[in-house]
Design a protein around this motif. Structure first.
Motif, PDB file in Angstrom:
ATOM      1  N   PRO A   4       0.830  -1.211   0.000  1.00 62.70           N
ATOM      2  CA  PRO A   4       0.000   0.000   0.000  1.00 62.70           C
ATOM      3  C   PRO A   4       0.860   1.254   0.000  1.00 62.70           C
ATOM      4  O   PRO A   4       1.878   1.322   0.684  1.00 62.70           O
ATOM      5  CB  PRO A   4      -0.803  -0.124   1.292  1.00 62.70           C
ATOM      6  N   ALA A  26      -9.840   9.723  -4.237  1.00 63.98           N
ATOM      7  CA  ALA A  26     -10.112   8.367  -3.764  1.00 63.98           C
ATOM      8  C   ALA A  26     -11.294   7.762  -4.513  1.00 63.98           C
ATOM      9  O   ALA A  26     -11.234   6.600  -4.960  1.00 63.98           O
ATOM     10  CB  ALA A  26     -10.379   8.374  -2.261  1.00 63.98           C
ATOM     11  N   TYR A  30     -10.986   4.583  -7.083  1.00 56.94           N
ATOM     12  CA  TYR A  30     -11.662   3.359  -6.640  1.00 56.94           C
ATOM     13  C   TYR A  30     -12.790   2.955  -7.580  1.00 56.94           C
ATOM     14  O   TYR A  30     -12.795   1.847  -8.122  1.00 56.94           O
ATOM     15  CB  TYR A  30     -12.202   3.571  -5.231  1.00 56.94           C
ATOM     16  N   LYS A  36      -7.834  -0.382  -5.207  1.00 60.42           N
ATOM     17  CA  LYS A  36      -8.384  -0.625  -3.869  1.00 60.42           C
ATOM     18  C   LYS A  36      -7.844   0.444  -2.925  1.00 60.42           C
ATOM     19  O   LYS A  36      -6.628   0.553  -2.740  1.00 60.42           O
ATOM     20  CB  LYS A  36      -8.009  -2.034  -3.400  1.00 60.42           C
ATOM     21  N   VAL A  37      -8.754   1.227  -2.356  1.00 61.37           N
ATOM     22  CA  VAL A  37      -8.324   2.328  -1.512  1.00 61.37           C
ATOM     23  C   VAL A  37      -8.913   2.200  -0.112  1.00 61.37           C
ATOM     24  O   VAL A  37      -9.958   1.583   0.095  1.00 61.37           O
ATOM     25  CB  VAL A  37      -8.708   3.708  -2.113  1.00 61.37           C
ATOM     26  N   TYR A  82     -16.014   2.243  -0.628  1.00 61.26           N
ATOM     27  CA  TYR A  82     -14.670   1.975  -0.124  1.00 61.26           C
ATOM     28  C   TYR A  82     -14.636   2.127   1.397  1.00 61.26           C
ATOM     29  O   TYR A  82     -15.404   2.885   1.984  1.00 61.26           O
ATOM     30  CB  TYR A  82     -13.623   2.861  -0.789  1.00 61.26           C
ATOM     31  N   ILE A 106      -5.038  -3.640  -0.281  1.00 58.35           N
ATOM     32  CA  ILE A 106      -5.156  -2.187  -0.419  1.00 58.35           C
ATOM     33  C   ILE A 106      -4.023  -1.680  -1.304  1.00 58.35           C
ATOM     34  O   ILE A 106      -2.870  -2.063  -1.126  1.00 58.35           O
ATOM     35  CB  ILE A 106      -5.099  -1.492   0.955  1.00 58.35           C
ATOM     36  N   ASP A 107      -4.370  -0.828  -2.253  1.00 55.76           N
ATOM     37  CA  ASP A 107      -3.362  -0.213  -3.114  1.00 55.76           C
ATOM     38  C   ASP A 107      -2.881   1.130  -2.558  1.00 55.76           C
ATOM     39  O   ASP A 107      -1.691   1.399  -2.525  1.00 55.76           O
ATOM     40  CB  ASP A 107      -3.913  -0.008  -4.530  1.00 55.76           C
ATOM     41  N   ILE A 108      -3.835   1.973  -2.168  1.00 56.02           N
ATOM     42  CA  ILE A 108      -3.494   3.311  -1.688  1.00 56.02           C
ATOM     43  C   ILE A 108      -4.307   3.632  -0.440  1.00 56.02           C
ATOM     44  O   ILE A 108      -5.513   3.378  -0.395  1.00 56.02           O
ATOM     45  CB  ILE A 108      -3.774   4.396  -2.746  1.00 56.02           C
ATOM     46  N   PHE A 110      -5.393   6.868   1.682  1.00 54.12           N
ATOM     47  CA  PHE A 110      -5.466   8.331   1.690  1.00 54.12           C
ATOM     48  C   PHE A 110      -5.749   8.823   3.113  1.00 54.12           C
ATOM     49  O   PHE A 110      -6.663   8.327   3.767  1.00 54.12           O
ATOM     50  CB  PHE A 110      -6.583   8.823   0.773  1.00 54.12           C
TER      51      PHE A 110
END
Length: 251
Positions: A4, A26, A30, A36-37, A82, A106-108, A110
């Motif tokens: 992530p 976001a 998404y 995937k956030v 999300y 999870i990718d990111i 925020f």
């Protein structure tokens, strides 16, 4: 993405647009791009994004038009809203680590942070960021405040007190009637201070404030449960911002 990435739109001046940019970026990544956030609302005590999520949930119940938008998006994307975590800065990172270590993909992540660097919890979060994006506008108060905030992080970086991987200034609330050379002059000041600026400039548009309502009669742009309306995306520079941000995170 294998690990992530942590991102914060952050500055100490209210009204610079950090919460709106967090939600829009976001939601776009998404619901539209399929990343995937996880969104973490640390803006204690008001928790603006959590409040927005509650308004969205209420609208699903009381607005047939909004409910249809939500249902249509669910059917099209197969995506539930999300995940949103609300926590004071002192607790947020531990909770995020627990979510990640529990096997959630999870990718990111925020982070929406309070407008201060005088809080140890906020400092600890900033030090973990892969990218800190500092919204700035051609307004004297916002400009001076955002620049002071960025310079404080820059000081931490140069003295080895921070592990922030990248920081960028981001022009937000740009008035198309203003002279381009004005921004060039400001960016020259940023560069003299050792600060880099993102190529994308975000215009000042009422689209960014378009949320759902009980008497909904028009498209929605800012929401935590549906993507920004496709027709309204034109001219917002949101797709360009998302692409540039992904480029920073995956050089």
């Amino acid at each position: 993405m294998t690990d992530p990435k942590f991102v914060a739109f952050s500055t100490q001046k209210g009204g610079a647009g950090k919460t709106t940019l967090t939600v829009l970026t976001a939601s776009y990544l998404y619901y539209v791009r399929g990343l995937k956030v996880l969104v973490v609302d640390c803006d204690y005590p008001q928790y603006s994004i959590e409040d927005m999520r509650e308004r969205d949930k209420d609208l699903i119940e009381c607005s047939p038009v909004f409910k249809k938008m939500f249902s249509d998006n669910m059917r099209l994307t197969k995506l539930a809203p999300y995940p949103l975590l609300s926590a004071p800065p002192e607790e947020a990172m531990q909770k995020v680590r627990h979510i990640i270590e529990s096997g959630n993909e999870i990718d990111i992540v925020f982070f929406d942070l309070p407008g201060t660097v005088n809080n140890r919890g906020v400092v600890n979060i900033i030090n973990c960021m892969d990218a800190v994006i500092v919204p700035v506008a051609a307004d004297k108060v916002i400009l001076e405040s955002s620049l002071a905030f960025a310079m404080k992080i820059q000081e931490w970086l140069t003295t080895g007190r921070s592990q922030v991987k990248q920081m960028r200034m981001l022009w937000n609330l740009v008035d198309g009637r203003e002279k381009t050379d004005l921004y060039d002059q400001y960016e020259a000041v940023f560069e003299d201070c050792g600060l880099k600026t993102m190529r994308t400039k975000i215009p000042d548009t009422k689209k960014f404030r378009r949320e759902g309502s009980k008497t909904l009669e028009r498209a929605v742009f800012r929401s935590t449960v549906i993507p920004p309306d496709k027709l309204l995306l034109k001219g917002t520079r949101l797709p360009e911002l998302a692409d540039e941000l992904l480029g920073l995170l995956n050089p």
